[in-house]
Scaffold this motif. Structure first.
Motif, PDB file in Angstrom:
ATOM      1  N   ALA A  24       0.848  -1.192   0.000  1.00  0.00           N
ATOM      2  CA  ALA A  24       0.000   0.000   0.000  1.00  0.00           C
ATOM      3  C   ALA A  24       0.883   1.242   0.000  1.00  0.00           C
ATOM      4  N   PHE A  25       0.598   2.159  -0.916  1.00  0.00           N
ATOM      5  CA  PHE A  25       1.374   3.398  -1.005  1.00  0.00           C
ATOM      6  C   PHE A  25       0.951   4.416   0.048  1.00  0.00           C
ATOM      7  N   TYR A  26      -0.319   4.413   0.418  1.00  0.00           N
ATOM      8  CA  TYR A  26      -0.871   5.529   1.183  1.00  0.00           C
ATOM      9  C   TYR A  26      -1.128   5.151   2.636  1.00  0.00           C
ATOM     10  N   ASP A  27      -0.774   6.071   3.514  1.00  0.00           N
ATOM     11  CA  ASP A  27      -1.168   5.996   4.920  1.00  0.00           C
ATOM     12  C   ASP A  27      -2.511   6.712   5.023  1.00  0.00           C
ATOM     13  N   LEU A  28      -3.590   5.977   5.243  1.00  0.00           N
ATOM     14  CA  LEU A  28      -4.917   6.569   5.221  1.00  0.00           C
ATOM     15  C   LEU A  28      -5.237   7.343   6.500  1.00  0.00           C
ATOM     16  N   ALA A  29      -4.299   7.376   7.445  1.00  0.00           N
ATOM     17  CA  ALA A  29      -4.454   8.234   8.624  1.00  0.00           C
ATOM     18  C   ALA A  29      -3.908   9.629   8.353  1.00  0.00           C
ATOM     19  N   THR A  30      -2.845   9.699   7.524  1.00  0.00           N
ATOM     20  CA  THR A  30      -2.213  10.989   7.230  1.00  0.00           C
ATOM     21  C   THR A  30      -2.385  11.391   5.772  1.00  0.00           C
ATOM     22  N   TRP A  31      -2.772  10.449   4.918  1.00  0.00           N
ATOM     23  CA  TRP A  31      -2.946  10.647   3.476  1.00  0.00           C
ATOM     24  C   TRP A  31      -1.628  10.919   2.758  1.00  0.00           C
ATOM     25  N   GLU A  32      -0.522  10.513   3.371  1.00  0.00           N
ATOM     26  CA  GLU A  32       0.779  10.678   2.752  1.00  0.00           C
ATOM     27  C   GLU A  32       1.092   9.475   1.867  1.00  0.00           C
ATOM     28  N   CYS A  33       1.825   9.753   0.797  1.00  0.00           N
ATOM     29  CA  CYS A  33       2.216   8.722  -0.162  1.00  0.00           C
ATOM     30  C   CYS A  33       3.677   8.361   0.053  1.00  0.00           C
ATOM     31  N   ASN A  34       3.963   7.081   0.233  1.00  0.00           N
ATOM     32  CA  ASN A  34       5.325   6.601   0.420  1.00  0.00           C
ATOM     33  C   ASN A  34       5.833   6.062  -0.915  1.00  0.00           C
ATOM     34  N   PHE A  35       6.648   6.850  -1.584  1.00  0.00           N
ATOM     35  CA  PHE A  35       7.090   6.492  -2.932  1.00  0.00           C
ATOM     36  C   PHE A  35       8.103   5.349  -2.959  1.00  0.00           C
ATOM     37  N   SER A  36       8.501   4.851  -1.801  1.00  0.00           N
ATOM     38  CA  SER A  36       9.401   3.700  -1.784  1.00  0.00           C
ATOM     39  C   SER A  36       8.646   2.380  -1.922  1.00  0.00           C
ATOM     40  N   LYS A  37       7.321   2.430  -1.864  1.00  0.00           N
ATOM     41  CA  LYS A  37       6.506   1.223  -1.951  1.00  0.00           C
ATOM     42  C   LYS A  37       6.343   0.783  -3.408  1.00  0.00           C
ATOM     43  N   HIS A  38       5.748  -0.380  -3.574  1.00  0.00           N
ATOM     44  CA  HIS A  38       5.503  -0.930  -4.909  1.00  0.00           C
ATOM     45  C   HIS A  38       4.060  -1.398  -4.970  1.00  0.00           C
ATOM     46  N   GLY A  39       3.280  -0.734  -5.776  1.00  0.00           N
ATOM     47  CA  GLY A  39       1.865  -1.060  -5.897  1.00  0.00           C
ATOM     48  C   GLY A  39       1.152  -0.006  -6.717  1.00  0.00           C
ATOM     49  N   TYR A  40      -0.138   0.152  -6.434  1.00  0.00           N
ATOM     50  CA  TYR A  40      -0.960   1.104  -7.167  1.00  0.00           C
ATOM     51  C   TYR A  40      -1.010   2.449  -6.439  1.00  0.00           C
ATOM     52  N   ARG A  41      -0.995   3.506  -7.227  1.00  0.00           N
ATOM     53  CA  ARG A  41      -1.142   4.855  -6.696  1.00  0.00           C
ATOM     54  C   ARG A  41      -1.659   5.756  -7.805  1.00  0.00           C
ATOM     55  N   LEU A  42      -1.955   7.001  -7.449  1.00  0.00           N
ATOM     56  CA  LEU A  42      -2.271   8.003  -8.453  1.00  0.00           C
ATOM     57  C   LEU A  42      -0.978   8.507  -9.083  1.00  0.00           C
ATOM     58  N   ALA A  43      -1.034   8.902 -10.326  1.00  0.00           N
ATOM     59  CA  ALA A  43       0.134   9.465 -10.998  1.00  0.00           C
ATOM     60  C   ALA A  43       0.479  10.818 -10.391  1.00  0.00           C
ATOM     61  N   THR A  44       1.762  11.136 -10.346  1.00  0.00           N
ATOM     62  CA  THR A  44       2.136  12.508 -10.047  1.00  0.00           C
ATOM     63  C   THR A  44       1.709  13.378 -11.227  1.00  0.00           C
ATOM     64  N   GLU A  45       1.639  14.667 -11.007  1.00  0.00           N
ATOM     65  CA  GLU A  45       1.245  15.563 -12.091  1.00  0.00           C
ATOM     66  C   GLU A  45       2.229  15.478 -13.259  1.00  0.00           C
ATOM     67  N   ALA A  46       3.517  15.393 -12.946  1.00  0.00           N
ATOM     68  CA  ALA A  46       4.530  15.298 -14.000  1.00  0.00           C
ATOM     69  C   ALA A  46       4.384  13.994 -14.779  1.00  0.00           C
ATOM     70  N   GLU A  47       4.141  12.884 -14.067  1.00  0.00           N
ATOM     71  CA  GLU A  47       3.937  11.605 -14.734  1.00  0.00           C
ATOM     72  C   GLU A  47       2.707  11.657 -15.634  1.00  0.00           C
ATOM     73  N   TRP A  48       1.653  12.284 -15.124  1.00  0.00           N
ATOM     74  CA  TRP A  48       0.413  12.354 -15.902  1.00  0.00           C
ATOM     75  C   TRP A  48       0.663  13.076 -17.226  1.00  0.00           C
ATOM     76  N   GLU A  49       1.321  14.225 -17.183  1.00  0.00           N
ATOM     77  CA  GLU A  49       1.522  14.971 -18.420  1.00  0.00           C
ATOM     78  C   GLU A  49       2.447  14.223 -19.370  1.00  0.00           C
ATOM     79  N   TYR A  50       3.465  13.590 -18.841  1.00  0.00           N
ATOM     80  CA  TYR A  50       4.369  12.800 -19.684  1.00  0.00           C
ATOM     81  C   TYR A  50       3.589  11.684 -20.380  1.00  0.00           C
ATOM     82  N   ALA A  51       2.754  10.988 -19.615  1.00  0.00           N
ATOM     83  CA  ALA A  51       1.961   9.897 -20.184  1.00  0.00           C
ATOM     84  C   ALA A  51       0.945  10.429 -21.187  1.00  0.00           C
ATOM     85  N   ALA A  52       0.336  11.570 -20.884  1.00  0.00           N
ATOM     86  CA  ALA A  52      -0.693  12.128 -21.755  1.00  0.00           C
ATOM     87  C   ALA A  52      -0.131  12.511 -23.121  1.00  0.00           C
TER      88      ALA A  52
END
Length: 252
Positions: free
Chosen positions: A79-107
């Motif tokens: 799990a990427f997200y701590d649902l108590a703090t809503w912080e994203c741990n980018f060291s994890k491996h799984g599903y998450r929302l794209a960063t804004e930069a990733e989104w534009e690159y993919a788009a």
């Protein structure tokens, strides 16, 4: 994990104060095509049309990241997200929302020209995307219809979303990177994002301008201007509207 809270809004079962709404069901807002009963979610039929391949709407940023964690758990990822703090741990491996930069690159789909307005070029029409046309305002809106929603999906019952695959994919095989629904991104909406972010793989502002989260891509009710690849949208993380959905990425 889920509970149907007050008035047909879905919250986490652990959210006793109903502080973080995940999504609306049809009983709360008829634009939602999601039903929830007895712990089971189902997708409604809109008019005579199956909505299983349409993007979800009426979902908050909180709901989108909670889904990422659930999907990761279902498939044996972290799990990427701590649902108590809503912080994203980018060291994890799984599903998450794209960063804004990733989104534009993919788009942009690998397009060599970084200045194109849309994934396919500089003009837009209803043959390429699901959006609200108004050519008299934007010369790059070349649709033959003077003004209005996409006629194929405007059935009088909102939302006027299109099934995924209704239009051509971009160079990376991704659909609807312009139009259909705004897509939540992981980032806070930083007002000075482009002038202060790192050059390589930026992960967003440390804090949100007015506590907004980023959304990208424009939607079925958006003008050509808002469907441009460079257009930055935003919303409060608890917002649920008939124009906003989400797209997830699998980070290995």
């Amino acid at each position: 994990m889920w509970t149907s809270g007050w008035g047909g809004v879905v919250y986490a079962a652990s959210d006793s104060g109903n502080s973080y709404p995940y999504c609306d069901t049809h009983s709360y807002d008829t634009a939602s095509q999601i039903d929830y009963s007895g712990g089971v979610f189902s997708v409604r039929t809109k008019g005579d049309r199956d909505m299983l391949d349409d993007p979800m709407v009426e979902v908050s940023w909180y709901g989108a990241v909670a889904y990422c964690n659930w999907r990761s758990s279902e498939e044996g990822y972290e799990a990427f997200y701590d649902l108590a703090t809503w912080e994203c741990n980018f060291s994890k491996h799984g599903y998450r929302l794209a960063t804004e930069a990733e989104w534009e690159y993919a788009a942009r789909g690998g397009e060599r020209s970084p200045y194109y307005r849309f994934p396919w070029g500089d003009t837009i029409s209803h043959s390429q995307a699901n959006y609200y046309t108004n050519p008299c305002f934007y010369t790059y809106d070349v649709n033959s219809t003077f003004e209005g929603y996409h006629p194929t999906y405007n059935d009088g019952i909102m939302p006027y979303t299109a099934p995924v695959g209704s239009f051509s994919a971009n160079g990376y095989g991704l659909y609807d990177m312009a139009g259909n629904v705004w897509e939540w991104c992981n980032d806070w909406y930083g007002e000075t994002y482009y002038s202060t972010s790192p050059y390589d793989n930026p992960q967003g502002s440390a804090i949100g301008y007015f506590h907004y989260r980023v959304a990208r891509g424009g939607g079925w009710g958006s003008s050509a201007f808002h469907c441009r690849l460079a257009k930055r949208g935003h919303g409060f993380p608890d917002s649920r509207t008939r124009y906003y959905g989400f797209r997830i990425v699998l980070d290995f």
